[in-house]
Scaffold this motif. Structure first.
Motif, PDB file in Angstrom:
ATOM      1  N   LEU A 147      79.233  21.576 124.394  1.00 25.76           N
ATOM      2  CA  LEU A 147      80.130  22.642 124.845  1.00 25.76           C
ATOM      3  C   LEU A 147      79.757  22.980 126.286  1.00 25.76           C
ATOM      4  O   LEU A 147      78.618  23.359 126.569  1.00 25.76           O
ATOM      5  N   THR A 148      80.697  22.827 127.192  1.00 26.59           N
ATOM      6  CA  THR A 148      80.406  23.026 128.610  1.00 26.59           C
ATOM      7  C   THR A 148      81.255  24.112 129.250  1.00 26.59           C
ATOM      8  O   THR A 148      81.020  24.469 130.395  1.00 26.59           O
ATOM      9  N   GLU A 149      82.236  24.625 128.518  1.00 19.07           N
ATOM     10  CA  GLU A 149      83.127  25.629 129.091  1.00 19.07           C
ATOM     11  C   GLU A 149      83.233  26.839 128.172  1.00 19.07           C
ATOM     12  O   GLU A 149      83.323  26.686 126.947  1.00 19.07           O
ATOM     13  N   ALA A 150      83.193  28.031 128.770  1.00 16.76           N
ATOM     14  CA  ALA A 150      83.364  29.244 127.989  1.00 16.76           C
ATOM     15  C   ALA A 150      84.801  29.317 127.482  1.00 16.76           C
ATOM     16  O   ALA A 150      85.733  28.837 128.123  1.00 16.76           O
ATOM     17  N   SER A 151      84.974  29.922 126.331  1.00 17.68           N
ATOM     18  CA  SER A 151      86.304  30.046 125.763  1.00 17.68           C
ATOM     19  C   SER A 151      86.376  31.345 124.967  1.00 17.68           C
ATOM     20  O   SER A 151      85.399  31.766 124.360  1.00 17.68           O
ATOM     21  N   GLU A 152      87.542  31.962 124.974  1.00 23.97           N
ATOM     22  CA  GLU A 152      87.713  33.206 124.239  1.00 23.97           C
ATOM     23  C   GLU A 152      88.113  32.956 122.787  1.00 23.97           C
ATOM     24  O   GLU A 152      87.973  33.820 121.935  1.00 23.97           O
ATOM     25  N   ALA A 153      88.619  31.760 122.522  1.00 22.79           N
ATOM     26  CA  ALA A 153      89.048  31.428 121.166  1.00 22.79           C
ATOM     27  C   ALA A 153      88.263  30.228 120.659  1.00 22.79           C
ATOM     28  O   ALA A 153      88.140  29.215 121.347  1.00 22.79           O
ATOM     29  N   PHE A 154      87.720  30.363 119.468  1.00 22.54           N
ATOM     30  CA  PHE A 154      86.954  29.272 118.878  1.00 22.54           C
ATOM     31  C   PHE A 154      87.584  28.870 117.554  1.00 22.54           C
ATOM     32  O   PHE A 154      87.983  29.726 116.769  1.00 22.54           O
ATOM     33  N   PRO A 155      87.675  27.560 117.318  1.00 25.52           N
ATOM     34  CA  PRO A 155      88.240  27.122 116.035  1.00 25.52           C
ATOM     35  C   PRO A 155      87.247  27.356 114.908  1.00 25.52           C
ATOM     36  O   PRO A 155      86.035  27.286 115.105  1.00 25.52           O
ATOM     37  N   LEU A 156      87.758  27.652 113.711  1.00 26.85           N
ATOM     38  CA  LEU A 156      86.930  27.743 112.517  1.00 26.85           C
ATOM     39  C   LEU A 156      87.115  26.465 111.711  1.00 26.85           C
ATOM     40  O   LEU A 156      88.212  25.907 111.645  1.00 26.85           O
ATOM     41  N   PHE A 157      86.039  26.003 111.120  1.00 27.03           N
ATOM     42  CA  PHE A 157      86.069  24.755 110.371  1.00 27.03           C
ATOM     43  C   PHE A 157      85.796  25.039 108.899  1.00 27.03           C
ATOM     44  O   PHE A 157      84.993  25.917 108.551  1.00 27.03           O
ATOM     45  N   GLN A 158      86.438  24.278 108.035  1.00 29.54           N
ATOM     46  CA  GLN A 158      86.183  24.305 106.612  1.00 29.54           C
ATOM     47  C   GLN A 158      86.355  22.888 106.082  1.00 29.54           C
ATOM     48  O   GLN A 158      87.345  22.217 106.385  1.00 29.54           O
ATOM     49  N   HIS A 159      85.403  22.432 105.307  1.00 25.26           N
ATOM     50  CA  HIS A 159      85.480  21.079 104.764  1.00 25.26           C
ATOM     51  C   HIS A 159      84.553  20.973 103.559  1.00 25.26           C
ATOM     52  O   HIS A 159      83.623  21.771 103.393  1.00 25.26           O
ATOM     53  N   ALA A 160      84.790  19.974 102.745  1.00 24.55           N
ATOM     54  CA  ALA A 160      83.918  19.726 101.610  1.00 24.55           C
ATOM     55  C   ALA A 160      82.561  19.214 102.100  1.00 24.55           C
ATOM     56  O   ALA A 160      82.454  18.621 103.170  1.00 24.55           O
TER      57      ALA A 160
END
Length: 222
Positions: A147-160
């Motif tokens: 991760l090299t850039e700041a971001s205001e929105a982050f994805p959430l992950f869900q998986h088996a």
């Protein structure tokens, strides 16, 4: 003067690095299967504290025949193999251990893993697949995340499956379910992939961490 064999180059197609297969010069082949069986019979017999005479009596063969088997001087019939396994109290497959010594391995040089697209790619997350095996071993997926850039929105992950994060560089706050964890170099977070998870705050960039996901047996079949 013998010139070294030229090494073939792997063109980056976005696929995992090719699986390299190499068989040890000492690995048994079909012509010396008797040697593998003989060595296993002797090893298992000694481990069980049995003499040649004792095992021969259990199996129902002569001491001379058992000696020939252990010294790879004769081939065993299927019935003899079954009786040997029964006499040694082991599965028949134990008598062939070492006959198939070739195993798959993937070597990935630093910075040469396949770049894959993930949910965070569009906001500056970089995913590098560090290798992938086939078949049952396809359940494990190691990815180097940068991760090299700041971001205001982050994805959430869900998986088996289960995921292990190991922090290499930078500092971030990582969320899993209702909990937040501050991860610094050397920190690890083992989590249930079914719970929503992802970075909540990038405290110090750049950030690099290893994400290893172990999927259930059904993942990747087909």
């Amino acid at each position: 003067m013998t010139r070294p064999a030229a090494q073939s180059e792997h063109r980056d197609t976005g696929d995992p690095a090719p699986v390299q297969r190499e068989v040890s010069p000492n690995a048994p082949t079909g012509v010396d299967l008797e040697r593998v069986i003989g060595a296993q019979v002797r090893s298992l017999r000694l481990a069980g504290g049995l003499s040649v005479a004792e095992l021969a009596a259990r199996v129902g063969i002569s001491k001379a025949m058992l000696s020939k088997i252990e010294n790879a001087q004769t081939s065993c019939s299927l019935s003899t193999l079954a009786n040997l396994a029964r006499g040694l109290d082991v599965p028949v497959t134990s008598l062939f251990r070492g006959a198939d010594s070739a195993r798959e391995a993937v070597y990935t040089r630093s910075g040469h893993g396949a770049v894959i697209v993930g949910r965070g790619t569009r906001i500056g997350h970089h995913y590098e697949l560090l290798g992938a095996l086939r078949g049952q071993h396809k359940r494990l997926e190691p990815v180097l995340v940068t991760l090299t850039e700041a971001s205001e929105a982050f994805p959430l992950f869900q998986h088996a499956g289960t995921e292990l994060l190991y922090m290499l560089e930078g500092v971030m706050v990582y969320g899993h379910g209702d909990s937040d964890y501050t991860l610094r170099p050397g920190d690890a977070l083992l989590l249930d992939g079914e719970g929503p998870h992802g970075p909540n705050e990038l405290v110090r960039l750049p950030i690099r961490f290893l994400a290893v996901t172990a999927y259930p047996d059904r993942h990747g079949e087909g």
